[in-house]
Design an enzyme around this catalytic site. Sequence first.
Site, PDB file in Angstrom:
ATOM      1  N   CYS A 126      15.614 -14.189  12.656  1.00 26.01           N
ATOM      2  CA  CYS A 126      15.676 -12.993  11.834  1.00 26.01           C
ATOM      3  C   CYS A 126      15.310 -11.781  12.674  1.00 26.01           C
ATOM      4  CB  CYS A 126      14.690 -13.100  10.680  1.00 26.01           C
ATOM      5  SG  CYS A 126      15.270 -14.232   9.453  1.00 26.01           S
TER       6      CYS A 126
ATOM      7  N   GLU B 219      26.751 -11.025  11.081  1.00 25.19           N
ATOM      8  CA  GLU B 219      26.271 -12.340  11.482  1.00 25.19           C
ATOM      9  C   GLU B 219      25.563 -13.008  10.313  1.00 25.19           C
ATOM     10  OE1 GLU B 219      25.545 -11.725  16.231  1.00 25.19           O
ATOM     11  OE2 GLU B 219      23.841 -11.416  14.917  1.00 25.19           O
TER      12      GLU B 219
ATOM     13  N   CYS C 118      14.643   0.508  11.261  1.00 23.50           N
ATOM     14  CA  CYS C 118      13.292   0.133  11.703  1.00 23.50           C
ATOM     15  C   CYS C 118      13.247   0.078  13.228  1.00 23.50           C
ATOM     16  CB  CYS C 118      12.901  -1.221  11.114  1.00 23.50           C
ATOM     17  SG  CYS C 118      12.868  -1.202   9.328  1.00 23.50           S
TER      18      CYS C 118
ATOM     19  N   CYS D  10      13.798  -3.429  15.076  1.00 24.67           N
ATOM     20  CA  CYS D  10      14.837  -4.358  14.610  1.00 24.67           C
ATOM     21  C   CYS D  10      16.161  -4.173  15.354  1.00 24.67           C
ATOM     22  CB  CYS D  10      15.042  -4.150  13.115  1.00 24.67           C
ATOM     23  SG  CYS D  10      16.350  -5.166  12.421  1.00 24.67           S
TER      24      CYS D  10
ATOM     25  N   CYS E   3      20.994 -17.675   5.956  1.00 30.55           N
ATOM     26  CA  CYS E   3      20.470 -16.313   5.944  1.00 30.55           C
ATOM     27  C   CYS E   3      21.684 -15.386   5.979  1.00 30.55           C
ATOM     28  CB  CYS E   3      19.583 -16.151   7.185  1.00 30.55           C
ATOM     29  SG  CYS E   3      19.095 -14.476   7.543  1.00 30.55           S
TER      30      CYS E   3
ATOM     31  N   CYS F  65      22.583  -1.327   9.569  1.00 31.75           N
ATOM     32  CA  CYS F  65      21.545  -1.041   8.570  1.00 31.75           C
ATOM     33  C   CYS F  65      21.145   0.423   8.643  1.00 31.75           C
ATOM     34  CB  CYS F  65      20.329  -1.935   8.797  1.00 31.75           C
ATOM     35  SG  CYS F  65      19.081  -1.687   7.511  1.00 31.75           S
TER      36      CYS F  65
HETATM   37  N1  SAH Z   1      16.288  -5.413   5.552  1.00 38.98           N
HETATM   38  C1  SAH Z   1      15.493  -6.406   4.957  1.00 38.98           C
HETATM   39  C2  SAH Z   1      16.034  -7.818   5.201  1.00 38.98           C
HETATM   40  C3  SAH Z   1      16.568  -8.104   6.571  1.00 38.98           C
HETATM   41  S1  SAH Z   1      15.386  -8.164   7.866  1.00 38.98           S
HETATM   42  C4  SAH Z   1      14.047  -6.286   5.413  1.00 38.98           C
HETATM   43  O1  SAH Z   1      13.781  -5.508   6.305  1.00 38.98           O
HETATM   44  O2  SAH Z   1      13.213  -6.953   4.825  1.00 38.98           O
HETATM   45  C5  SAH Z   1      14.564  -9.690   7.520  1.00 38.98           C
HETATM   46  C6  SAH Z   1      13.167  -9.791   8.097  1.00 38.98           C
HETATM   47  O3  SAH Z   1      13.226  -9.884   9.530  1.00 38.98           O
HETATM   48  C7  SAH Z   1      12.302  -8.579   7.794  1.00 38.98           C
HETATM   49  O4  SAH Z   1      11.011  -8.950   7.364  1.00 38.98           O
HETATM   50  C8  SAH Z   1      12.242  -7.882   9.122  1.00 38.98           C
HETATM   51  O5  SAH Z   1      11.134  -7.066   9.247  1.00 38.98           O
HETATM   52  C9  SAH Z   1      12.214  -9.047  10.063  1.00 38.98           C
HETATM   53  N2  SAH Z   1      12.521  -8.689  11.457  1.00 38.98           N
HETATM   54  C10 SAH Z   1      13.200  -7.631  11.903  1.00 38.98           C
HETATM   55  N3  SAH Z   1      13.242  -7.630  13.248  1.00 38.98           N
HETATM   56  C11 SAH Z   1      12.551  -8.727  13.644  1.00 38.98           C
HETATM   57  C12 SAH Z   1      12.256  -9.290  14.917  1.00 38.98           C
HETATM   58  N4  SAH Z   1      12.693  -8.747  16.020  1.00 38.98           N
HETATM   59  N5  SAH Z   1      11.538 -10.434  14.943  1.00 38.98           N
HETATM   60  C13 SAH Z   1      11.135 -11.034  13.802  1.00 38.98           C
HETATM   61  N6  SAH Z   1      11.401 -10.558  12.583  1.00 38.98           N
HETATM   62  C14 SAH Z   1      12.106  -9.408  12.502  1.00 38.98           C
HETATM   63 FE1  SF4 Z   2      17.255  -2.840   8.272  1.00 43.20          FE
HETATM   64 FE2  SF4 Z   2      16.222  -4.333  10.219  1.00 43.20          FE
HETATM   65 FE3  SF4 Z   2      14.687  -2.587   8.922  1.00 43.20          FE
HETATM   66 FE4  SF4 Z   2      15.524  -4.803   7.638  1.00 43.20          FE
HETATM   67  S1  SF4 Z   2      14.156  -4.716   9.424  1.00 43.20           S
HETATM   68  S2  SF4 Z   2      15.531  -2.688   6.879  1.00 43.20           S
HETATM   69  S3  SF4 Z   2      17.542  -5.031   8.594  1.00 43.20           S
HETATM   70  S4  SF4 Z   2      16.470  -2.073  10.218  1.00 43.20           S
END
Ligand code: SAH
Ligand code: SF4
Length: 339
Positions: free
Chosen positions: A332, A93, A117, A120, A106, A113
Amino acid sequence: MDKKIKFTSYTLEEIQELFLINQIEEYRAKQIFGSLYEKYTTSFDDINNIPKLLKEKLNSIFTLDIPEIMDISKSEDNTTKFLLKLEDGNTIECVYLPYNDRNSICVSTQVGCPVGCDFCASCVNGYIRNLEVSEIIGQILAVQKEINKKITHVVYMGIGEPLLNYNNVVRSINIINRNLNLSERRITVSTSGIVSKIKKLATADLDITLALSLHTPYQYDRIKLIPTARENTIDDLLLACDDYFTKTKRRITWEYLLIKGVNDSELHAKSLANLAKLHKAHINLIPYNPVKGKRYKRPDYNAIRKFNDVLKSHKVVFSIRQEKGTNENAACGQLRNEN
Ligand code: SAH
Ligand code: SF4
């Protein structure tokens, strides 16, 4: 696998060399670049100032590798999420974020991934593979065609961890800069924090903004949220970020997800403020966007305001991410690969 050369992974000079090898007139390269990058064409067949025979030849040697748009969902604020199908059938996406005179995109860097996390959505279906350079560029070209406008800013905040696809991400930044004529200052790469790759990026001679997903000032909190935080400790990350700042003169942004009852206390805010001042970081507060099946919640308005006030009283440079696209799961951290 397709053995064709991925056209959008290369700069103009490189394509000119490839044309020379393949007996295609050099001047054609500029024509084709103009059509692809400035006029939003997404196939050789649609380029109208080149002969049919050349189109056939290009199609036999090269692929444009532009993902197919499978679905488009638009939020009330015009933030638009695109579901894209890659050549091999995998899906990713990306999101278009119009804002005043900015047209930001974006982009995703991986299918799924590997970081995993806990909060996420991007990792719930696991990890499949890195994206090719052409697949990163292809997201921009597919969206430019659809919106019929030029993209002005690129954020690497879609699905995947950009620094775990280091070579392709760095090369895609070079291609965006040169082929799309977009200044590196308009490009932001967000990372969950991979110490060795931040050190490497500091020497890559890029003028981009690096955003570190810090999310908490405390190591014991962070390992619960980000599995790779165990080997990439906050202390080591901040040293690497200081080194990045010294070498590039670019201030780092710290992304801080605000999650109810997890990292939204006054103590968190105070510690975060002190750290940010020490390391000259900008803070970007991101109120958590709820993800189906995850137990995390967004703090209520008052808690967000209190956090905000503590940072303000410490004179820290910070901003709160605008609410964009939450009603279409386009924000995001809500992006996922669904096969
Ligand atoms: N993997 C990279 C970039 C993609 S995620 C990273 O983790 O930085 C981009 C941003 O979205 C990151 O700061 C991540 O922590 C945040 N993010 C992830 N899940 C989210 C959510 N449910 N609500 C808001 N931001 C989120
Ligand atoms: Fe991967 Fe989501 Fe963690 Fe970014 S926030 S590193 S996209 S699992």
